[in-house]
Design a protein around this motif. Structure first.
Motif, short mmCIF file in Angstrom:
data_model
loop_
_atom_site.label_atom_id
_atom_site.label_comp_id
_atom_site.label_asym_id
_atom_site.label_seq_id
_atom_site.Cartn_x
_atom_site.Cartn_y
_atom_site.Cartn_z
N ASP A 66 30.84 52.70 36.23
CA ASP A 66 32.12 53.40 36.17
C ASP A 66 32.04 54.68 35.34
O ASP A 66 32.92 55.53 35.43
CB ASP A 66 33.24 52.48 35.66
CG ASP A 66 33.09 52.07 34.21
OD1 ASP A 66 31.98 52.19 33.65
OD2 ASP A 66 34.10 51.62 33.63
N ARG A 70 34.59 56.73 39.51
CA ARG A 70 35.53 55.66 39.84
C ARG A 70 35.91 55.69 41.31
O ARG A 70 36.79 54.97 41.74
CB ARG A 70 36.76 55.75 38.96
CG ARG A 70 36.45 55.41 37.53
CD ARG A 70 37.63 54.76 36.89
NE ARG A 70 37.39 54.41 35.52
CZ ARG A 70 37.29 53.17 35.08
NH1 ARG A 70 37.37 52.17 35.92
NH2 ARG A 70 37.11 52.92 33.81
N VAL A 113 34.67 47.93 42.64
CA VAL A 113 35.35 47.35 41.49
C VAL A 113 35.88 48.45 40.59
O VAL A 113 37.03 48.38 40.12
CB VAL A 113 34.40 46.40 40.71
CG1 VAL A 113 34.99 46.01 39.38
CG2 VAL A 113 34.08 45.18 41.55
N ALA A 114 35.10 49.48 40.33
CA ALA A 114 35.54 50.60 39.49
C ALA A 114 36.74 51.31 40.11
O ALA A 114 37.68 51.69 39.41
CB ALA A 114 34.39 51.58 39.27
N GLU A 117 39.75 49.12 39.67
CA GLU A 117 40.18 49.17 38.27
C GLU A 117 41.00 50.43 38.02
O GLU A 117 42.03 50.39 37.35
CB GLU A 117 38.95 49.14 37.36
CG GLU A 117 39.29 49.09 35.89
CD GLU A 117 38.04 49.01 35.02
OE1 GLU A 117 38.20 49.22 33.81
OE2 GLU A 117 36.94 48.77 35.53
N ARG A 118 40.59 51.55 38.58
CA ARG A 118 41.34 52.79 38.43
C ARG A 118 42.73 52.64 39.05
O ARG A 118 43.72 53.09 38.48
CB ARG A 118 40.60 53.95 39.08
CG ARG A 118 41.42 55.23 39.08
CD ARG A 118 40.61 56.48 39.21
NE ARG A 118 41.44 57.63 39.40
CZ ARG A 118 42.26 58.16 38.51
NH1 ARG A 118 42.35 57.63 37.32
NH2 ARG A 118 42.99 59.22 38.77
N PHE A 120 44.42 49.87 39.36
CA PHE A 120 45.20 49.00 38.48
C PHE A 120 45.72 49.78 37.27
O PHE A 120 46.85 49.59 36.84
CB PHE A 120 44.37 47.80 38.01
CG PHE A 120 44.03 46.82 39.09
CD1 PHE A 120 44.85 46.64 40.20
CD2 PHE A 120 42.87 46.07 39.01
CE1 PHE A 120 44.53 45.73 41.20
CE2 PHE A 120 42.55 45.16 40.01
CZ PHE A 120 43.38 44.98 41.09
N ILE A 121 44.88 50.64 36.71
CA ILE A 121 45.29 51.47 35.58
C ILE A 121 46.48 52.34 35.97
O ILE A 121 47.47 52.43 35.23
CB ILE A 121 44.11 52.34 35.08
CG1 ILE A 121 43.06 51.48 34.40
CG2 ILE A 121 44.60 53.44 34.13
CD1 ILE A 121 41.74 52.20 34.14
#
Length: 181
Positions: A66, A70, A113-114, A117-118, A120-121
């Motif tokens: 990451d 991303r 996944v990265a 995650e971005r 979700f952020i």
């Protein structure tokens, strides 16, 4: 064959020192670092410099995938560029390299996944802003364009181009100010 380290953090307030130390500890002769978002490769001059001078058999090393990016597409394109130059990507956590058969699979999976995650952020950030707005705490940033002056000039008969030129703003900013009225 050189090991070239790349460290990245997203915010100016964050520090690259731990990543840089880790990269030097694994034998990276060159370590390039920057403080810029990983959502795309735009504005990532240090990464561009690495790609410009990396040679066959060289190895680009990052602490985590990451840190490289991303966006799954950007990461996969970067791996493709490295492979086209005869170079490889090595990630320290979890440990893998694109020189190994499983490395390309891990790049794809961890890149996804990265990217998730971005997302979700961004969702958490949006939810926090909505809560703050409902409490009257968050009102957004102040307009950088003199909206009232744009409207006045438009009412006086000036067109978007002349307003933009007079106020030294873009025509798009003029259109946005008029649309918000």
């Amino acid at each position: 064959m050189a090991k070239i380290g790349y460290a990245r953090v997203s915010a100016l307030s964050q520090d690259n020192a731990a990543q840089e130390a880790r990269l030097r500890a694994v034998g990276c002769e060159i370590v390039r670092s920057e403080k810029v978002s990983g959502k795309s490769r735009d504005g990532r001059d240090e990464l561009a410099a690495i790609l410009a001078f990396i040679r066959p058999l060289d190895e680009l090393v990052c602490v985590r995938l990451d840190r490289l990016g991303r966006s799954t597409r950007d990461v996969l394109n970067l791996v493709h560029e490295l492979e086209a130059k005869g170079a490889a990507l090595t990630i320290l956590e979890p440990s893998f390299s694109t020189r190994d058969p499983a490395g390309s699979l891990l790049v794809t999976v961890l890149g996804m996944v990265a990217e998730m995650e971005r997302k979700f952020i961004l969702e958490r950030q949006k939810a926090g802003i909505e809560i703050a707005k409902s409490k009257g705490v968050y009102k957004g940033r102040k307009p950088s364009v003199p909206v009232e002056r744009v409207r006045e000039m438009n009412a006086e008969g000036h067109g978007p181009s002349s307003i933009a030129k007079a106020l030294r703003i873009s025509r798009m900013s003029v259109h946005r100010a008029l649309r918000a009225a």
